[in-house]
Design a protein around this motif. Structure first.
Motif, PDB file in Angstrom:
ATOM      1  N   HIS A  20       0.796  -1.122  -0.027  1.00  0.00           N
ATOM      2  CA  HIS A  20       0.084   0.037   0.024  1.00  0.00           C
ATOM      3  C   HIS A  20       0.911   1.485   0.068  1.00  0.00           C
ATOM      4  O   HIS A  20       2.052   1.200   0.189  1.00  0.00           O
ATOM      5  CB  HIS A  20      -0.902   0.106   1.167  1.00  0.00           C
ATOM      6  CG  HIS A  20      -1.892  -1.263   1.174  1.00  0.00           C
ATOM      7  ND1 HIS A  20      -2.681  -1.511   2.471  1.00  0.00           N
ATOM      8  CD2 HIS A  20      -2.293  -1.982   0.076  1.00  0.00           C
ATOM      9  CE1 HIS A  20      -3.739  -2.523   1.995  1.00  0.00           C
ATOM     10  NE2 HIS A  20      -3.195  -2.791   0.851  1.00  0.00           N
ATOM     11  N   TYR A  21       0.290   2.386  -0.158  1.00  0.00           N
ATOM     12  CA  TYR A  21       1.105   3.599  -0.203  1.00  0.00           C
ATOM     13  C   TYR A  21      -0.091   4.885   0.007  1.00  0.00           C
ATOM     14  O   TYR A  21      -1.230   4.570   0.152  1.00  0.00           O
ATOM     15  CB  TYR A  21       1.698   3.776  -1.721  1.00  0.00           C
ATOM     16  CG  TYR A  21       0.759   3.315  -2.815  1.00  0.00           C
ATOM     17  CD1 TYR A  21      -0.207   3.795  -3.406  1.00  0.00           C
ATOM     18  CD2 TYR A  21       1.019   1.811  -3.058  1.00  0.00           C
ATOM     19  CE1 TYR A  21      -1.005   3.292  -4.494  1.00  0.00           C
ATOM     20  CE2 TYR A  21       0.286   1.130  -4.100  1.00  0.00           C
ATOM     21  CZ  TYR A  21      -0.845   1.936  -4.961  1.00  0.00           C
ATOM     22  OH  TYR A  21      -1.574   1.577  -5.708  1.00  0.00           O
ATOM     23  N   LEU A  88       4.258  10.430  -2.524  1.00  0.00           N
ATOM     24  CA  LEU A  88       3.855   9.367  -1.820  1.00  0.00           C
ATOM     25  C   LEU A  88       4.897   9.078  -0.806  1.00  0.00           C
ATOM     26  O   LEU A  88       6.005   9.335  -0.878  1.00  0.00           O
ATOM     27  CB  LEU A  88       3.525   8.321  -2.783  1.00  0.00           C
ATOM     28  CG  LEU A  88       2.114   8.308  -3.693  1.00  0.00           C
ATOM     29  CD1 LEU A  88       3.007   8.499  -5.263  1.00  0.00           C
ATOM     30  CD2 LEU A  88       1.356   7.302  -3.459  1.00  0.00           C
ATOM     31  N   VAL A  92       3.758   4.296  -6.271  1.00  0.00           N
ATOM     32  CA  VAL A  92       2.530   3.417  -6.385  1.00  0.00           C
ATOM     33  C   VAL A  92       2.983   2.187  -7.070  1.00  0.00           C
ATOM     34  O   VAL A  92       3.853   2.033  -7.578  1.00  0.00           O
ATOM     35  CB  VAL A  92       1.812   4.177  -7.673  1.00  0.00           C
ATOM     36  CG1 VAL A  92       0.750   3.256  -8.161  1.00  0.00           C
ATOM     37  CG2 VAL A  92       1.169   5.524  -7.075  1.00  0.00           C
ATOM     38  N   TYR A  93       2.202   1.089  -6.272  1.00  0.00           N
ATOM     39  CA  TYR A  93       2.620  -0.428  -6.682  1.00  0.00           C
ATOM     40  C   TYR A  93       1.856  -1.074  -7.374  1.00  0.00           C
ATOM     41  O   TYR A  93       2.191  -2.098  -8.028  1.00  0.00           O
ATOM     42  CB  TYR A  93       2.845  -1.015  -5.149  1.00  0.00           C
ATOM     43  CG  TYR A  93       3.220  -2.457  -5.099  1.00  0.00           C
ATOM     44  CD1 TYR A  93       4.592  -2.863  -5.026  1.00  0.00           C
ATOM     45  CD2 TYR A  93       2.360  -3.389  -4.994  1.00  0.00           C
ATOM     46  CE1 TYR A  93       5.041  -4.093  -4.991  1.00  0.00           C
ATOM     47  CE2 TYR A  93       2.929  -4.688  -5.047  1.00  0.00           C
ATOM     48  CZ  TYR A  93       4.227  -5.142  -4.796  1.00  0.00           C
ATOM     49  OH  TYR A  93       4.572  -6.309  -4.628  1.00  0.00           O
ATOM     50  N   VAL A  98      -4.369   7.622 -12.325  1.00  0.00           N
ATOM     51  CA  VAL A  98      -4.335   8.651 -11.179  1.00  0.00           C
ATOM     52  C   VAL A  98      -5.187   9.801 -11.774  1.00  0.00           C
ATOM     53  O   VAL A  98      -5.225  10.242 -12.938  1.00  0.00           O
ATOM     54  CB  VAL A  98      -2.876   9.000 -10.907  1.00  0.00           C
ATOM     55  CG1 VAL A  98      -2.680  10.019  -9.907  1.00  0.00           C
ATOM     56  CG2 VAL A  98      -2.069   7.774 -10.643  1.00  0.00           C
ATOM     57  N   MET A 133       3.143   4.453 -12.650  1.00  0.00           N
ATOM     58  CA  MET A 133       3.301   3.990 -11.379  1.00  0.00           C
ATOM     59  C   MET A 133       4.727   4.804 -10.773  1.00  0.00           C
ATOM     60  O   MET A 133       5.792   4.132 -11.080  1.00  0.00           O
ATOM     61  CB  MET A 133       3.454   2.409 -11.347  1.00  0.00           C
ATOM     62  CG  MET A 133       2.265   1.985 -11.913  1.00  0.00           C
ATOM     63  SD  MET A 133       2.444   0.055 -12.098  1.00  0.00           S
ATOM     64  CE  MET A 133       2.846  -0.546 -10.653  1.00  0.00           C
ATOM     65  N   GLN A 156      -5.559   7.359  -6.896  1.00  0.00           N
ATOM     66  CA  GLN A 156      -5.151   6.209  -7.574  1.00  0.00           C
ATOM     67  C   GLN A 156      -5.826   5.167  -7.417  1.00  0.00           C
ATOM     68  O   GLN A 156      -6.226   4.883  -6.249  1.00  0.00           O
ATOM     69  CB  GLN A 156      -3.442   6.113  -7.452  1.00  0.00           C
ATOM     70  CG  GLN A 156      -2.681   5.155  -8.343  1.00  0.00           C
ATOM     71  CD  GLN A 156      -3.012   3.666  -7.907  1.00  0.00           C
ATOM     72  OE1 GLN A 156      -3.300   3.304  -7.027  1.00  0.00           O
ATOM     73  NE2 GLN A 156      -2.777   3.110  -9.232  1.00  0.00           N
ATOM     74  N   GLY A 158      -6.213   1.217  -7.679  1.00  0.00           N
ATOM     75  CA  GLY A 158      -5.607   0.199  -7.977  1.00  0.00           C
ATOM     76  C   GLY A 158      -6.658  -1.049  -8.466  1.00  0.00           C
ATOM     77  O   GLY A 158      -7.707  -1.394  -7.765  1.00  0.00           O
ATOM     78  N   TYR A 169      -6.872   4.977  -3.344  1.00  0.00           N
ATOM     79  CA  TYR A 169      -5.836   5.399  -2.573  1.00  0.00           C
ATOM     80  C   TYR A 169      -5.711   6.947  -2.873  1.00  0.00           C
ATOM     81  O   TYR A 169      -5.666   7.595  -3.864  1.00  0.00           O
ATOM     82  CB  TYR A 169      -4.340   4.966  -2.869  1.00  0.00           C
ATOM     83  CG  TYR A 169      -4.149   3.381  -2.820  1.00  0.00           C
ATOM     84  CD1 TYR A 169      -3.568   3.205  -1.597  1.00  0.00           C
ATOM     85  CD2 TYR A 169      -4.518   2.655  -3.693  1.00  0.00           C
ATOM     86  CE1 TYR A 169      -3.565   1.855  -1.476  1.00  0.00           C
ATOM     87  CE2 TYR A 169      -4.185   1.349  -3.548  1.00  0.00           C
ATOM     88  CZ  TYR A 169      -3.861   0.803  -2.336  1.00  0.00           C
ATOM     89  OH  TYR A 169      -3.759  -0.619  -2.210  1.00  0.00           O
TER      90      TYR A 169
END
Length: 224
Positions: A20-21, A88, A92-93, A98, A133, A156, A158, A169
């Motif tokens: 997460h972020y 962040l 971003v994972y 976004v 990302m 963002q 996911g 997010y």
């Protein structure tokens, strides 16, 4: 056996949290400010502070859990047309778009819960099969919007797990737009309400050609 189970659960939880972020730092132009100075901190416990929102009907979709109140967040002065950056805690994972939204406060941004109308000012979608990302996102405040205080929202989404609930997010910065114009931004949407579980951009299978004709969820982007 119980010890092994606890170890496995601990590993799974730690891995999930590490994936997460959170958008926590806001810059104006080239000036970087401390984390959470101008960004509302959510009220999740520390171990889940970077967790997503998944309920499309929740008010938490506006500015994250507990983000309906300022909790001491300051308001940044930003000239209309100037650039700003959200950064962040980690890059971003998960694949997904976004977007940036703004909502004009009826008074001071610190007193505003985001229950008014929102308009979108920028989208980052896929380029071919490549998703945006990264660790920070920079855009400009529209030069033509009216002066005044706003919530500036970044999200963002996911969509890395087709068939499961998309993960939002989200963070909101408080800004005061200076030297603005007299445009009427739109289209306007309510949050929650701007997204439906059936939106093509939320149900796309990005591993099966879904990125090729991807449509970012939400309204059209406003431009001056």
């Amino acid at each position: 056996m119980k010890t092994l189970l606890y170890l496995v659960l601990g590993f799974v939880t730690a891995h999930a949290v590490s994936a997460h972020y959170i958008f926590q730092q806001f810059s104006v132009g080239s000036t970087k400010y401390p984390a959470w100075k101008y960004v509302r901190r959510n009220s999740n416990p520390s171990w889940l502070q970077n967790g997503p929102v998944t309920d499309l009907a929740s008010n938490d979709l506006r500015c994250n859990v507990g983000g309906g109140t300022s909790n001491g967040t300051e308001t940044a002065n930003v000239n209309a047309g100037d650039s700003f950056t959200f950064t962040l805690d980690t890059a971003v994972y998960h694949v997904g778009p976004v977007s940036l939204y703004m909502s004009k406060a009826p008074g001071l941004a610190k007193d505003y819960d985001g229950s008014g109308q929102w308009f979108k000012i920028f989208d980052w979608g896929p380029s071919g099969t490549n998703w945006p990302m990264r660790n920070s996102y920079t855009a400009n405040v529209p030069k033509c919007i009216p002066s005044g205080e706003y919530l500036l929202r970044i999200q963002q989404i996911g969509i890395h797990n087709p068939g499961a609930a998309p993960q939002f997010y989200i963070s909101c910065a408080q800004i005061n737009v200076v030297g603005g114009g007299n445009a009427s931004p739109g289209p306007l949407v309510s949050i929650p309400g701007a997204f439906k579980a059936s939106d093509p951009g939320l149900v796309a299978n990005v591993y099966n050609g879904g990125a090729n004709s991807y449509v970012v969820p939400g309204p059209k982007v406003f431009s001056c």
